[in-house]
Design a protein around this motif. Structure first.
Motif, PDB file in Angstrom:
ATOM      1  N   ALA A  14       6.365 -15.805   4.848  1.00 36.05           N
ATOM      2  CA  ALA A  14       5.868 -15.498   3.506  1.00 36.05           C
ATOM      3  C   ALA A  14       7.005 -15.422   2.482  1.00 36.05           C
ATOM      4  O   ALA A  14       6.951 -16.091   1.444  1.00 36.05           O
ATOM      5  CB  ALA A  14       5.038 -14.215   3.516  1.00 36.05           C
ATOM      6  N   PRO A  15       8.066 -14.641   2.724  1.00 33.68           N
ATOM      7  CA  PRO A  15       9.162 -14.645   1.746  1.00 33.68           C
ATOM      8  C   PRO A  15       9.922 -15.971   1.700  1.00 33.68           C
ATOM      9  O   PRO A  15      10.451 -16.340   0.648  1.00 33.68           O
ATOM     10  CB  PRO A  15      10.060 -13.488   2.197  1.00 33.68           C
ATOM     11  N   ALA A  16       9.971 -16.708   2.827  1.00 36.73           N
ATOM     12  CA  ALA A  16      10.649 -18.012   2.810  1.00 36.73           C
ATOM     13  C   ALA A  16       9.969 -18.956   1.831  1.00 36.73           C
ATOM     14  O   ALA A  16      10.624 -19.769   1.177  1.00 36.73           O
ATOM     15  CB  ALA A  16      10.665 -18.619   4.206  1.00 36.73           C
ATOM     16  N   ILE A  17       8.656 -18.861   1.704  1.00 32.77           N
ATOM     17  CA  ILE A  17       7.908 -19.725   0.794  1.00 32.77           C
ATOM     18  C   ILE A  17       7.814 -19.128  -0.606  1.00 32.77           C
ATOM     19  O   ILE A  17       8.010 -19.822  -1.611  1.00 32.77           O
ATOM     20  CB  ILE A  17       6.508 -20.011   1.363  1.00 32.77           C
ATOM     21  N   LEU A  18       7.554 -17.833  -0.694  1.00 33.37           N
ATOM     22  CA  LEU A  18       7.285 -17.218  -1.992  1.00 33.37           C
ATOM     23  C   LEU A  18       8.527 -16.649  -2.677  1.00 33.37           C
ATOM     24  O   LEU A  18       8.552 -16.461  -3.889  1.00 33.37           O
ATOM     25  CB  LEU A  18       6.255 -16.101  -1.828  1.00 33.37           C
ATOM     26  N   GLY A  19       9.568 -16.316  -1.893  1.00 33.47           N
ATOM     27  CA  GLY A  19      10.757 -15.710  -2.449  1.00 33.47           C
ATOM     28  C   GLY A  19      10.601 -14.212  -2.671  1.00 33.47           C
ATOM     29  O   GLY A  19       9.493 -13.667  -2.602  1.00 33.47           O
ATOM     30  N   GLY A  20      11.712 -13.534  -2.919  1.00 37.12           N
ATOM     31  CA  GLY A  20      11.693 -12.104  -3.194  1.00 37.12           C
ATOM     32  C   GLY A  20      11.216 -11.282  -2.017  1.00 37.12           C
ATOM     33  O   GLY A  20      11.364 -11.662  -0.857  1.00 37.12           O
ATOM     34  N   PHE A  21      10.649 -10.121  -2.328  1.00 39.56           N
ATOM     35  CA  PHE A  21      10.098  -9.220  -1.316  1.00 39.56           C
ATOM     36  C   PHE A  21       8.599  -9.483  -1.172  1.00 39.56           C
ATOM     37  O   PHE A  21       7.884  -9.570  -2.173  1.00 39.56           O
ATOM     38  CB  PHE A  21      10.302  -7.757  -1.719  1.00 39.56           C
ATOM     39  N   VAL A  22       8.136  -9.584   0.061  1.00 38.09           N
ATOM     40  CA  VAL A  22       6.715  -9.820   0.307  1.00 38.09           C
ATOM     41  C   VAL A  22       6.222  -8.864   1.389  1.00 38.09           C
ATOM     42  O   VAL A  22       6.870  -8.697   2.433  1.00 38.09           O
ATOM     43  CB  VAL A  22       6.439 -11.268   0.751  1.00 38.09           C
ATOM     44  N   LEU A  23       5.071  -8.256   1.128  1.00 30.31           N
ATOM     45  CA  LEU A  23       4.434  -7.365   2.091  1.00 30.31           C
ATOM     46  C   LEU A  23       3.191  -8.071   2.636  1.00 30.31           C
ATOM     47  O   LEU A  23       2.380  -8.595   1.868  1.00 30.31           O
ATOM     48  CB  LEU A  23       4.043  -6.058   1.404  1.00 30.31           C
ATOM     49  N   VAL A  24       3.073  -8.103   3.956  1.00 25.82           N
ATOM     50  CA  VAL A  24       1.891  -8.683   4.592  1.00 25.82           C
ATOM     51  C   VAL A  24       0.874  -7.562   4.764  1.00 25.82           C
ATOM     52  O   VAL A  24       1.041  -6.688   5.623  1.00 25.82           O
ATOM     53  CB  VAL A  24       2.232  -9.310   5.954  1.00 25.82           C
ATOM     54  N   ARG A  25      -0.168  -7.583   3.945  1.00 29.81           N
ATOM     55  CA  ARG A  25      -1.137  -6.497   3.982  1.00 29.81           C
ATOM     56  C   ARG A  25      -2.097  -6.629   5.160  1.00 29.81           C
ATOM     57  O   ARG A  25      -2.424  -5.644   5.827  1.00 29.81           O
ATOM     58  CB  ARG A  25      -1.923  -6.454   2.672  1.00 29.81           C
ATOM     59  N   SER A  26      -2.594  -7.846   5.406  1.00 29.81           N
ATOM     60  CA  SER A  26      -3.541  -8.039   6.501  1.00 29.81           C
ATOM     61  C   SER A  26      -3.640  -9.515   6.838  1.00 29.81           C
ATOM     62  O   SER A  26      -3.231 -10.384   6.056  1.00 29.81           O
ATOM     63  CB  SER A  26      -4.935  -7.499   6.136  1.00 29.81           C
ATOM     64  N   TYR A  27      -4.189  -9.805   8.022  1.00 28.88           N
ATOM     65  CA  TYR A  27      -4.410 -11.178   8.455  1.00 28.88           C
ATOM     66  C   TYR A  27      -5.890 -11.549   8.416  1.00 28.88           C
ATOM     67  O   TYR A  27      -6.234 -12.714   8.274  1.00 28.88           O
ATOM     68  CB  TYR A  27      -3.851 -11.378   9.865  1.00 28.88           C
ATOM     69  N   GLU A  28      -6.762 -10.603   8.617  1.00 33.06           N
ATOM     70  CA  GLU A  28      -8.215 -10.829   8.556  1.00 33.06           C
ATOM     71  C   GLU A  28      -8.843  -9.808   7.618  1.00 33.06           C
ATOM     72  O   GLU A  28      -9.146  -8.701   8.048  1.00 33.06           O
ATOM     73  CB  GLU A  28      -8.836 -10.731   9.955  1.00 33.06           C
ATOM     74  N   PRO A  29      -8.994 -10.143   6.344  1.00 32.40           N
ATOM     75  CA  PRO A  29      -8.640 -11.396   5.671  1.00 32.40           C
ATOM     76  C   PRO A  29      -7.133 -11.494   5.421  1.00 32.40           C
ATOM     77  O   PRO A  29      -6.424 -10.478   5.464  1.00 32.40           O
ATOM     78  CB  PRO A  29      -9.404 -11.309   4.355  1.00 32.40           C
ATOM     79  N   PHE A  30      -6.666 -12.703   5.161  1.00 33.69           N
ATOM     80  CA  PHE A  30      -5.239 -12.918   4.940  1.00 33.69           C
ATOM     81  C   PHE A  30      -4.873 -12.443   3.545  1.00 33.69           C
ATOM     82  O   PHE A  30      -5.380 -12.958   2.542  1.00 33.69           O
ATOM     83  CB  PHE A  30      -4.900 -14.400   5.103  1.00 33.69           C
ATOM     84  N   ARG A  31      -4.008 -11.446   3.472  1.00 28.03           N
ATOM     85  CA  ARG A  31      -3.622 -10.853   2.193  1.00 28.03           C
ATOM     86  C   ARG A  31      -2.121 -10.612   2.152  1.00 28.03           C
ATOM     87  O   ARG A  31      -1.562  -9.945   3.039  1.00 28.03           O
ATOM     88  CB  ARG A  31      -4.350  -9.521   1.966  1.00 28.03           C
TER      89      ARG A  31
END
Length: 377
Positions: free
Chosen positions: A202-219
């Motif tokens: 996620a950060p490799a694509i979006l840059g900066g800091f990224v938090l993975v909130r959930s996978y189902e649903p993907f957030r």
């Protein structure tokens, strides 16, 4: 000719083949990854003859943020990351991907270790997933991969390859995939290599800091960091490979409630610190992991001493980057970078008996990006 993999759009649940003896396989992609039905049915025409994309290194976990928090880091020369060139290839069957070349200027032997089978290579898997999501059926694509990151370093090597490939293929056909679609294409690669977790991709694509909130649903939640914060990362990588599978196997199966509470509060503090631009709190919270780091640090020779040396030299915080063995220290500005670097490298050598290389990187706010294109004419 390099091995080719079919990219067959489907609406069935994503699945990666359990056996990959054949080189020409159908790749079924999750409906979550698809562009709109109208766009997919149109079989998008190419926008360029070739596209070259770069994706940065990443620091995952960041201490207490195990499997849900990460950030992108890069240097000014863009050597800290991977580059992929995606080219239309009329010699390939339509809708397939092939890997035409792999280079690694900084790590000459690394290229020999990577498969050119697109279903055994991170860039290839992500490219196939992106083609499937786009609904491309009339063109074949060849990939050339330039590795700037070593394997098993804890700097998101597999994610960087996947992110660069997904970005390049998407741009080749007009940049139609939404943000999450690009991440999901890269996540197909991560799933096959190191597990279904997006804190690198996620950060490799979006840059900066990224938090993975959930996978189902993907957030996903991007954490805006104040532009005035000049956050730097001292990345020290010893000559020691730490396979993700081995490092994950060391994790505790059960966690004490008190440790869970402490880690949760530190992860929350880390998120708040990023949003507020509080470098000191970022470093302090990053250094306060009571679950993962204590089990992994003993597997990296000298890690405890390296962390202590970084803090004594003035670093705001220090922990293991991803699964390791890279140690990452946080500083504000580059003033203390040289001293922190020297102390960390010396500690790896004197205590861990390991030679180490070091880089001072900055927070990469851009993520995967196109760096050059070649027109159709």
């Amino acid at each position: 000719m390099a091995a080719a993999a079919a990219a067959s759009p489907a609406t069935a649940q994503s699945s990666f083949p359990s056996t990959r003896k054949a080189t020409l396989l159908s790749f079924r992609v999750s409906s979550k990854l698809r562009v709109s039905a109208a766009a997919a049915s149109a079989d998008p025409p190419p926008a360029f003859r070739s596209v070259t994309a770069f994706a940065p290194a990443t620091v995952a976990n960041m201490g207490p943020g195990f499997d849900f928090l990460g950030c992108a880091v890069a240097d000014a020369s863009l050597s800290l990351g991977d580059t992929v060139t995606a080219t239309l290839d009329p010699t390939l069957p339509a809708g397939t991907v092939a890997i035409s070349g792999i280079t690694s200027p900084s790590f000459p032997r690394l290229a020999e270790r990577l498969s050119r089978d697109p279903l055994r290579n991170c860039a290839g898997i992500a490219a196939v997933a992106a083609l499937s999501a786009l609904g491309v059926r009339s063109h074949g694509v060849s990939l050339s991969l330039a590795k700037g990151l070593p394997l098993g370093s804890g700097l998101g090597s597999s994610a960087a390859s996947a992110a660069a490939a997904a970005k390049a293929v998407d741009a080749l056909f007009g940049s139609l995939l939404p943000r999450d679609g690009l991440v999901l294409a890269g996540l197909e690669s991560e799933k096959a290599v190191s597990g279904f977790h997006a804190d690198n991709i996620a950060p490799a694509i979006l840059g900066g800091f990224v938090l993975v909130r959930s996978y189902e649903p993907f957030r996903l939640v991007q954490l805006p960091c104040p532009p005035a914060l000049h956050l730097c990362f001292v990345l020290v990588t010893p000559e020691f490979e730490a396979p993700t599978s081995r490092m994950r196997a060391a994790l505790p199966k059960n966690v004490a409630l008190s440790h869970h509470t402490r880690n949760s509060s530190q992860a929350a503090a880390l998120v708040a610190a990023v949003l507020q631009g509080d470098a000191a709190l970022i470093g302090s919270a990053m250094s306060s992991d009571f679950i993962v780091e204590p089990t992994r640090a003993p597997l990296i020779p000298g890690m405890a001493s390296v962390k202590a040396a970084a803090l004594e030299a003035g670093a705001l915080g220090c922990t293991i980057s991803g699964a390791g063995p890279t140690a990452v220290a946080v500083i504000e500005g580059e003033e203390k970078g040289e001293e922190v670097t020297r102390r960390m490298v010396d500690a790896f050598l004197s205590v861990g008996k390991l030679k180490a290389t070091a880089t001072i990187a900055q927070l990469d706010r851009d993520g995967a990006r196109v760096i050059s294109t070649s027109s159709l004419e």
